[in-house]
Design a protein around this motif. Sequence first.
Motif, PDB file in Angstrom:
ATOM      1  N   ALA A  56       0.833  -1.216   0.000  1.00  0.00           N
ATOM      2  CA  ALA A  56       0.000   0.000   0.000  1.00  0.00           C
ATOM      3  C   ALA A  56       0.858   1.254   0.000  1.00  0.00           C
ATOM      4  O   ALA A  56       0.562   2.217  -0.722  1.00  0.00           O
ATOM      5  CB  ALA A  56      -0.931  -0.018   1.207  1.00  0.00           C
ATOM      6  N   VAL A  57       1.929   1.264   0.789  1.00  0.00           N
ATOM      7  CA  VAL A  57       2.809   2.439   0.828  1.00  0.00           C
ATOM      8  C   VAL A  57       3.485   2.634  -0.527  1.00  0.00           C
ATOM      9  O   VAL A  57       3.547   3.761  -1.047  1.00  0.00           O
ATOM     10  CB  VAL A  57       3.850   2.299   1.961  1.00  0.00           C
ATOM     11  CG1 VAL A  57       4.962   3.314   1.807  1.00  0.00           C
ATOM     12  CG2 VAL A  57       3.181   2.451   3.307  1.00  0.00           C
ATOM     13  N   LEU A  58       3.984   1.565  -1.109  1.00  0.00           N
ATOM     14  CA  LEU A  58       4.649   1.685  -2.409  1.00  0.00           C
ATOM     15  C   LEU A  58       3.677   2.143  -3.493  1.00  0.00           C
ATOM     16  O   LEU A  58       4.021   2.984  -4.337  1.00  0.00           O
ATOM     17  CB  LEU A  58       5.302   0.357  -2.792  1.00  0.00           C
ATOM     18  CG  LEU A  58       6.495  -0.063  -1.940  1.00  0.00           C
ATOM     19  CD1 LEU A  58       6.991  -1.450  -2.354  1.00  0.00           C
ATOM     20  CD2 LEU A  58       7.612   0.962  -2.030  1.00  0.00           C
ATOM     21  N   LEU A  59       2.472   1.622  -3.468  1.00  0.00           N
ATOM     22  CA  LEU A  59       1.465   2.030  -4.445  1.00  0.00           C
ATOM     23  C   LEU A  59       1.093   3.504  -4.255  1.00  0.00           C
ATOM     24  O   LEU A  59       1.004   4.261  -5.228  1.00  0.00           O
ATOM     25  CB  LEU A  59       0.227   1.143  -4.321  1.00  0.00           C
ATOM     26  CG  LEU A  59      -0.875   1.364  -5.345  1.00  0.00           C
ATOM     27  CD1 LEU A  59      -0.361   1.019  -6.738  1.00  0.00           C
ATOM     28  CD2 LEU A  59      -2.074   0.506  -5.005  1.00  0.00           C
ATOM     29  N   ALA A  60       0.888   3.904  -3.009  1.00  0.00           N
ATOM     30  CA  ALA A  60       0.540   5.302  -2.739  1.00  0.00           C
ATOM     31  C   ALA A  60       1.665   6.241  -3.160  1.00  0.00           C
ATOM     32  O   ALA A  60       1.417   7.293  -3.750  1.00  0.00           O
ATOM     33  CB  ALA A  60       0.225   5.484  -1.259  1.00  0.00           C
ATOM     34  N   LEU A  61       2.899   5.869  -2.866  1.00  0.00           N
ATOM     35  CA  LEU A  61       4.026   6.706  -3.275  1.00  0.00           C
ATOM     36  C   LEU A  61       4.197   6.709  -4.792  1.00  0.00           C
ATOM     37  O   LEU A  61       4.492   7.745  -5.396  1.00  0.00           O
ATOM     38  CB  LEU A  61       5.317   6.231  -2.604  1.00  0.00           C
ATOM     39  CG  LEU A  61       5.423   6.483  -1.103  1.00  0.00           C
ATOM     40  CD1 LEU A  61       6.684   5.826  -0.560  1.00  0.00           C
ATOM     41  CD2 LEU A  61       5.407   7.958  -0.797  1.00  0.00           C
ATOM     42  N   GLY A  62       4.008   5.552  -5.400  1.00  0.00           N
ATOM     43  CA  GLY A  62       4.164   5.440  -6.855  1.00  0.00           C
ATOM     44  C   GLY A  62       3.128   6.234  -7.627  1.00  0.00           C
ATOM     45  O   GLY A  62       3.396   6.700  -8.741  1.00  0.00           O
ATOM     46  N   ILE A  63       1.966   6.388  -7.077  1.00  0.00           N
ATOM     47  CA  ILE A  63       0.927   7.174  -7.740  1.00  0.00           C
ATOM     48  C   ILE A  63       0.935   8.614  -7.234  1.00  0.00           C
ATOM     49  O   ILE A  63       0.813   9.560  -8.008  1.00  0.00           O
ATOM     50  CB  ILE A  63      -0.464   6.532  -7.522  1.00  0.00           C
ATOM     51  CG1 ILE A  63      -0.528   5.191  -8.244  1.00  0.00           C
ATOM     52  CG2 ILE A  63      -1.571   7.455  -7.996  1.00  0.00           C
ATOM     53  CD1 ILE A  63      -1.780   4.395  -7.957  1.00  0.00           C
ATOM     54  N   GLY A  64       1.103   8.793  -5.933  1.00  0.00           N
ATOM     55  CA  GLY A  64       0.978  10.113  -5.323  1.00  0.00           C
ATOM     56  C   GLY A  64       2.072  11.083  -5.711  1.00  0.00           C
ATOM     57  O   GLY A  64       1.794  12.256  -6.004  1.00  0.00           O
ATOM     58  N   ILE A  65       3.307  10.622  -5.711  1.00  0.00           N
ATOM     59  CA  ILE A  65       4.411  11.535  -6.034  1.00  0.00           C
ATOM     60  C   ILE A  65       4.337  12.002  -7.489  1.00  0.00           C
ATOM     61  O   ILE A  65       4.377  13.215  -7.747  1.00  0.00           O
ATOM     62  CB  ILE A  65       5.777  10.903  -5.685  1.00  0.00           C
ATOM     63  CG1 ILE A  65       5.905  10.818  -4.163  1.00  0.00           C
ATOM     64  CG2 ILE A  65       6.913  11.710  -6.290  1.00  0.00           C
ATOM     65  CD1 ILE A  65       7.146  10.111  -3.690  1.00  0.00           C
ATOM     66  N   PRO A  66       4.193  11.100  -8.459  1.00  0.00           N
ATOM     67  CA  PRO A  66       4.065  11.598  -9.844  1.00  0.00           C
ATOM     68  C   PRO A  66       2.827  12.479 -10.049  1.00  0.00           C
ATOM     69  O   PRO A  66       2.895  13.480 -10.763  1.00  0.00           O
ATOM     70  CB  PRO A  66       3.961  10.325 -10.687  1.00  0.00           C
ATOM     71  CG  PRO A  66       4.598   9.274  -9.872  1.00  0.00           C
ATOM     72  CD  PRO A  66       4.317   9.641  -8.444  1.00  0.00           C
ATOM     73  N   ALA A  67       1.722  12.134  -9.422  1.00  0.00           N
ATOM     74  CA  ALA A  67       0.517  12.963  -9.569  1.00  0.00           C
ATOM     75  C   ALA A  67       0.730  14.341  -8.958  1.00  0.00           C
ATOM     76  O   ALA A  67       0.309  15.353  -9.533  1.00  0.00           O
ATOM     77  CB  ALA A  67      -0.676  12.274  -8.918  1.00  0.00           C
ATOM     78  N   GLY A  68       1.392  14.405  -7.819  1.00  0.00           N
ATOM     79  CA  GLY A  68       1.672  15.698  -7.198  1.00  0.00           C
ATOM     80  C   GLY A  68       2.633  16.534  -8.008  1.00  0.00           C
ATOM     81  O   GLY A  68       2.452  17.750  -8.157  1.00  0.00           O
TER      82      GLY A  68
END
Length: 144
Positions: free
Chosen positions: A104-116
């Motif tokens: 979950a952390v890796l998925l959130a970081l993988g989507i959240g950082i590029p989206a931000g």
Amino acid sequence: MLAFVLHRIANALLVMLVVAFVAFALFNFVGDPVTNMLGENAPPDRKEALRLALGLDTPMPVQFFRFLQNAVRGDFGMSYRNLQPVSSVLVSRLPATLELSISAVLLALGIGIPAGVYTGCAARPGPASWSRRCRSSASPSPPS
């Protein structure tokens, strides 16, 4: 600064204590764990023996205080459902818990950082920018 940190730690401990007490109290009102473990047709003497063995014959505040004393030592008692020590149940479920939380952390970081980064770099006024900001703000909001 030290006073602030100590104050925050004291508040956190108080919140954890209150949450533990409320959860413990609610568990007492859900039903009789002895009846759930042995069934409704179990003999009364067997139910009473199990109630004594589990310490359920004492008042709820005494049970909670005993639970806290044991929890500080790492003894969380017996699982009413699995009939084995809670610590062994926790240890057996730890690999799956770690796998899920790390994924979950890796998925959130993988989507959240590029989206931000994309939203920050493409910050142009208009409905598309407003829509991206709303979606990125609302996406972590739903309960899991």
